[in-house]
Design a protein around this motif. Structure first.
Motif, PDB file in Angstrom:
ATOM      1  N   VAL A   8       0.920  -1.259   0.114  1.00 20.58           N
ATOM      2  CA  VAL A   8       0.161  -0.002   0.153  1.00 20.58           C
ATOM      3  C   VAL A   8       0.844   1.253  -0.105  1.00 20.58           C
ATOM      4  N   ALA A   9       1.902   1.187   0.848  1.00 16.95           N
ATOM      5  CA  ALA A   9       2.923   2.238   0.896  1.00 16.95           C
ATOM      6  C   ALA A   9       3.562   2.767  -0.563  1.00 16.95           C
ATOM      7  N   ILE A  10       3.982   1.563  -1.382  1.00 10.05           N
ATOM      8  CA  ILE A  10       4.632   1.643  -2.581  1.00 10.05           C
ATOM      9  C   ILE A  10       3.620   2.337  -3.688  1.00 10.05           C
ATOM     10  N   VAL A  11       2.296   1.731  -3.567  1.00 11.81           N
ATOM     11  CA  VAL A  11       1.478   2.445  -4.383  1.00 11.81           C
ATOM     12  C   VAL A  11       0.983   3.722  -4.077  1.00 11.81           C
ATOM     13  N   LEU A  12       0.975   4.078  -2.907  1.00 11.33           N
ATOM     14  CA  LEU A  12       0.393   5.502  -2.509  1.00 11.33           C
ATOM     15  C   LEU A  12       1.882   6.326  -3.096  1.00 11.33           C
ATOM     16  N   LEU A  13       3.193   5.967  -3.028  1.00 10.79           N
ATOM     17  CA  LEU A  13       4.048   6.910  -3.253  1.00 10.79           C
ATOM     18  C   LEU A  13       4.305   6.818  -4.788  1.00 10.79           C
ATOM     19  N   GLY A  19       1.010  11.785  -9.810  1.00 12.86           N
ATOM     20  CA  GLY A  19      -0.107  12.654  -9.851  1.00 12.86           C
ATOM     21  C   GLY A  19       0.658  14.245  -9.569  1.00 12.86           C
ATOM     22  N   GLN A  20       1.619  14.378  -8.658  1.00 14.12           N
ATOM     23  CA  GLN A  20       2.066  15.566  -8.315  1.00 14.12           C
ATOM     24  C   GLN A  20       2.829  16.016 -10.097  1.00 14.12           C
ATOM     25  N   LYS A  46      -0.568  25.588  -3.890  1.00 13.60           N
ATOM     26  CA  LYS A  46      -1.367  25.057  -2.908  1.00 13.60           C
ATOM     27  C   LYS A  46      -2.391  23.739  -3.472  1.00 13.60           C
ATOM     28  N   LYS A  47      -2.210  23.588  -4.931  1.00 13.77           N
ATOM     29  CA  LYS A  47      -2.728  22.350  -5.399  1.00 13.77           C
ATOM     30  C   LYS A  47      -1.819  21.276  -5.363  1.00 13.77           C
ATOM     31  N   ASN A  48      -0.606  21.399  -4.948  1.00 14.98           N
ATOM     32  CA  ASN A  48       0.409  20.205  -4.692  1.00 14.98           C
ATOM     33  C   ASN A  48      -0.069  19.835  -3.423  1.00 14.98           C
ATOM     34  N   LEU A  49      -0.558  20.316  -2.251  1.00 11.01           N
ATOM     35  CA  LEU A  49      -0.653  19.689  -1.136  1.00 11.01           C
ATOM     36  C   LEU A  49      -1.246  18.667  -0.728  1.00 11.01           C
ATOM     37  N   LYS A  50      -2.311  18.324  -1.545  1.00 11.42           N
ATOM     38  CA  LYS A  50      -2.842  16.968  -1.621  1.00 11.42           C
ATOM     39  C   LYS A  50      -1.916  15.755  -2.119  1.00 11.42           C
ATOM     40  N   TRP A  51      -1.018  16.148  -2.778  1.00 12.98           N
ATOM     41  CA  TRP A  51       0.204  15.361  -3.260  1.00 12.98           C
ATOM     42  C   TRP A  51       1.128  14.984  -2.305  1.00 12.98           C
ATOM     43  N   TYR A  52       1.622  16.070  -1.632  1.00 11.67           N
ATOM     44  CA  TYR A  52       2.453  15.970  -0.665  1.00 11.67           C
ATOM     45  C   TYR A  52       1.779  15.076   0.617  1.00 11.67           C
ATOM     46  N   ALA A  53       0.539  15.372   0.981  1.00 15.46           N
ATOM     47  CA  ALA A  53      -0.022  14.492   1.715  1.00 15.46           C
ATOM     48  C   ALA A  53       0.041  12.981   1.493  1.00 15.46           C
ATOM     49  N   ILE A  54      -0.237  12.740   0.260  1.00 14.64           N
ATOM     50  CA  ILE A  54      -0.314  11.464  -0.295  1.00 14.64           C
ATOM     51  C   ILE A  54       0.948  10.837  -0.126  1.00 14.64           C
ATOM     52  N   LEU A  55       2.152  11.580  -0.550  1.00 15.41           N
ATOM     53  CA  LEU A  55       3.339  11.045  -0.337  1.00 15.41           C
ATOM     54  C   LEU A  55       3.808  10.860   0.930  1.00 15.41           C
ATOM     55  N   ILE A  57       2.023  10.149   3.825  1.00 14.06           N
ATOM     56  CA  ILE A  57       1.244   8.897   4.208  1.00 14.06           C
ATOM     57  C   ILE A  57       2.089   7.815   3.572  1.00 14.06           C
ATOM     58  N   GLY A  58       2.445   7.669   2.424  1.00 13.00           N
ATOM     59  CA  GLY A  58       3.047   6.621   1.709  1.00 13.00           C
ATOM     60  C   GLY A  58       4.199   6.474   2.725  1.00 13.00           C
ATOM     61  N   ILE A  59       5.138   7.564   2.730  1.00 13.93           N
ATOM     62  CA  ILE A  59       6.262   7.269   3.408  1.00 13.93           C
ATOM     63  C   ILE A  59       6.300   6.653   5.014  1.00 13.93           C
ATOM     64  N   VAL A  60       5.092   7.330   5.774  1.00 10.97           N
ATOM     65  CA  VAL A  60       4.765   6.558   7.028  1.00 10.97           C
ATOM     66  C   VAL A  60       4.507   5.082   7.112  1.00 10.97           C
ATOM     67  N   LEU A  61       3.562   5.031   6.185  1.00  8.12           N
ATOM     68  CA  LEU A  61       3.251   3.651   6.120  1.00  8.12           C
ATOM     69  C   LEU A  61       4.478   2.673   5.672  1.00  8.12           C
ATOM     70  N   TRP A  62       5.323   3.048   4.825  1.00  7.97           N
ATOM     71  CA  TRP A  62       6.440   2.132   4.389  1.00  7.97           C
ATOM     72  C   TRP A  62       7.305   2.167   5.757  1.00  7.97           C
ATOM     73  N   TYR A  63       7.479   3.251   6.633  1.00 10.35           N
ATOM     74  CA  TYR A  63       8.228   3.216   7.818  1.00 10.35           C
ATOM     75  C   TYR A  63       7.591   2.312   8.758  1.00 10.35           C
ATOM     76  N   ILE A  64       6.238   2.086   8.981  1.00 13.23           N
ATOM     77  CA  ILE A  64       5.610   1.366   9.827  1.00 13.23           C
ATOM     78  C   ILE A  64       5.743  -0.164   9.346  1.00 13.23           C
ATOM     79  N   SER A  65       5.507  -0.465   8.103  1.00 10.72           N
ATOM     80  CA  SER A  65       5.614  -1.823   7.595  1.00 10.72           C
ATOM     81  C   SER A  65       7.090  -2.285   7.678  1.00 10.72           C
ATOM     82  N   GLU A  66       8.106  -1.514   7.697  1.00  4.64           N
ATOM     83  CA  GLU A  66       9.419  -1.881   8.070  1.00  4.64           C
ATOM     84  C   GLU A  66       9.825  -2.239   9.365  1.00  4.64           C
TER      85      GLU A  66
END
Length: 68
Positions: A8-13, A19-20, A46-55, A57-66
């Motif tokens: 899921v983290a890789i897909v979000l990244l 998207g960005q 400001k249009k980039n903020l949603k993509w930064y949030a997705i990135l 979340i992906g980084i945090v999930l990757w860290y948690i999964s590791e």
């Protein structure tokens, strides 16, 4: 490693990066019509903020999964 969270983290990244890229291209084309390079402030749009949030979340999930 929790493989589901890692996948899921890789897909979000990937979705966040692609998207960005499309969003920044759209911003550049609407702001700079003369095919110029634009400025470095395009990252702070400001249009980039949603993509930064997705990135993020992906980084945090990757860290948690590791760590699991």
């Amino acid at each position: 490693m929790n493989w589901i969270l890692g996948f899921v983290a890789i897909v979000l990244l990937v979705v966040g990066l692609v998207g960005q890229a499309f969003e920044m291209r759209k911003i550049r084309l609407t702001t700079y019509k003369d095919e110029g390079l634009g400025s470095a402030n395009i990252f702070m749009n400001k249009k980039n903020l949603k993509w930064y949030a997705i990135l993020g979340i992906g980084i945090v999930l990757w860290y948690i999964s590791e760590r699991m």
